[in-house]
Design a protein around this motif. Sequence first.
Motif, PDB file in Angstrom:
ATOM      1  N   TRP A 186       0.840  -1.188   0.000  1.00 32.74           N
ATOM      2  CA  TRP A 186       0.000   0.000   0.000  1.00 32.74           C
ATOM      3  C   TRP A 186       0.878   1.241   0.000  1.00 32.74           C
ATOM      4  N   ASP A 241      -3.137  -4.004  -1.671  1.00 31.41           N
ATOM      5  CA  ASP A 241      -3.336  -4.970  -2.752  1.00 31.41           C
ATOM      6  C   ASP A 241      -2.230  -6.009  -2.727  1.00 31.41           C
ATOM      7  N   SER A 242      -2.373  -7.023  -3.555  1.00 26.13           N
ATOM      8  CA  SER A 242      -1.453  -8.156  -3.561  1.00 26.13           C
ATOM      9  C   SER A 242      -0.169  -7.898  -4.339  1.00 26.13           C
ATOM     10  N   THR A 243      -0.115  -6.823  -5.133  1.00 24.96           N
ATOM     11  CA  THR A 243       1.107  -6.473  -5.853  1.00 24.96           C
ATOM     12  C   THR A 243       1.391  -4.989  -5.685  1.00 24.96           C
ATOM     13  N   HIS A 244       2.665  -4.636  -5.785  1.00 24.12           N
ATOM     14  CA  HIS A 244       3.001  -3.217  -5.644  1.00 24.12           C
ATOM     15  C   HIS A 244       2.452  -2.417  -6.813  1.00 24.12           C
ATOM     16  N   GLU A 245       2.365  -3.016  -8.006  1.00 23.25           N
ATOM     17  CA  GLU A 245       1.823  -2.297  -9.159  1.00 23.25           C
ATOM     18  C   GLU A 245       0.366  -1.885  -8.924  1.00 23.25           C
ATOM     19  N   LYS A 246      -0.431  -2.810  -8.400  1.00 18.76           N
ATOM     20  CA  LYS A 246      -1.848  -2.523  -8.153  1.00 18.76           C
ATOM     21  C   LYS A 246      -2.022  -1.495  -7.036  1.00 18.76           C
ATOM     22  N   ALA A 247      -1.218  -1.596  -5.988  1.00 16.24           N
ATOM     23  CA  ALA A 247      -1.322  -0.648  -4.873  1.00 16.24           C
ATOM     24  C   ALA A 247      -0.944   0.760  -5.322  1.00 16.24           C
ATOM     25  N   ALA A 252      -1.030   1.895  -8.474  1.00 14.55           N
ATOM     26  CA  ALA A 252      -2.063   2.354  -9.413  1.00 14.55           C
ATOM     27  C   ALA A 252      -3.295   2.849  -8.661  1.00 14.55           C
ATOM     28  N   ALA A 253      -3.672   2.149  -7.599  1.00 13.80           N
ATOM     29  CA  ALA A 253      -4.838   2.566  -6.809  1.00 13.80           C
ATOM     30  C   ALA A 253      -4.582   3.909  -6.130  1.00 13.80           C
ATOM     31  N   ARG A 281      -4.678   6.723  -8.796  1.00 16.54           N
ATOM     32  CA  ARG A 281      -5.970   6.957  -9.446  1.00 16.54           C
ATOM     33  C   ARG A 281      -6.748   7.997  -8.642  1.00 16.54           C
TER      34      ARG A 281
END
Length: 81
Positions: A36, A49-55, A57-58, A61
Motif C-alpha cells: 500500500w 493490494d497483492s502487488t506493488h503495481e496494483k497498490a 495504481a490505486a 488513481r
Amino acid sequence: MNALNLGQNYVVNLKGCPYCGSGATFTTTNEFELYWVHCDECGAVGPGDSTHEKAIAAWNRRHDETPSEFERLCGREKNNA
C-alpha cells in the motif's frame, strides 16, 4: 510527484496525497504479502493490494480521472453523459 525506485531500473511516480497534497511513501508487509501507499503528512492510506503495481495504481488513481463504477456499468463516462 515522488519518484519511487523499486530496483532493476523500475521507477514509479507516486502522486501526492489526494487530501493534503503531501508526499507519499510505498509500504509493504512480508507477513501478509500486502502492499500500500500512505501519506507522509496526514497518514491517509491507499487501498492495500497483492502487488506493488496494483497498490501504486490505486493510490495514483483519482476520482475525477476515471469513470465511476456506476458510469462504467451504464456504459457512460462523465464527459459523455
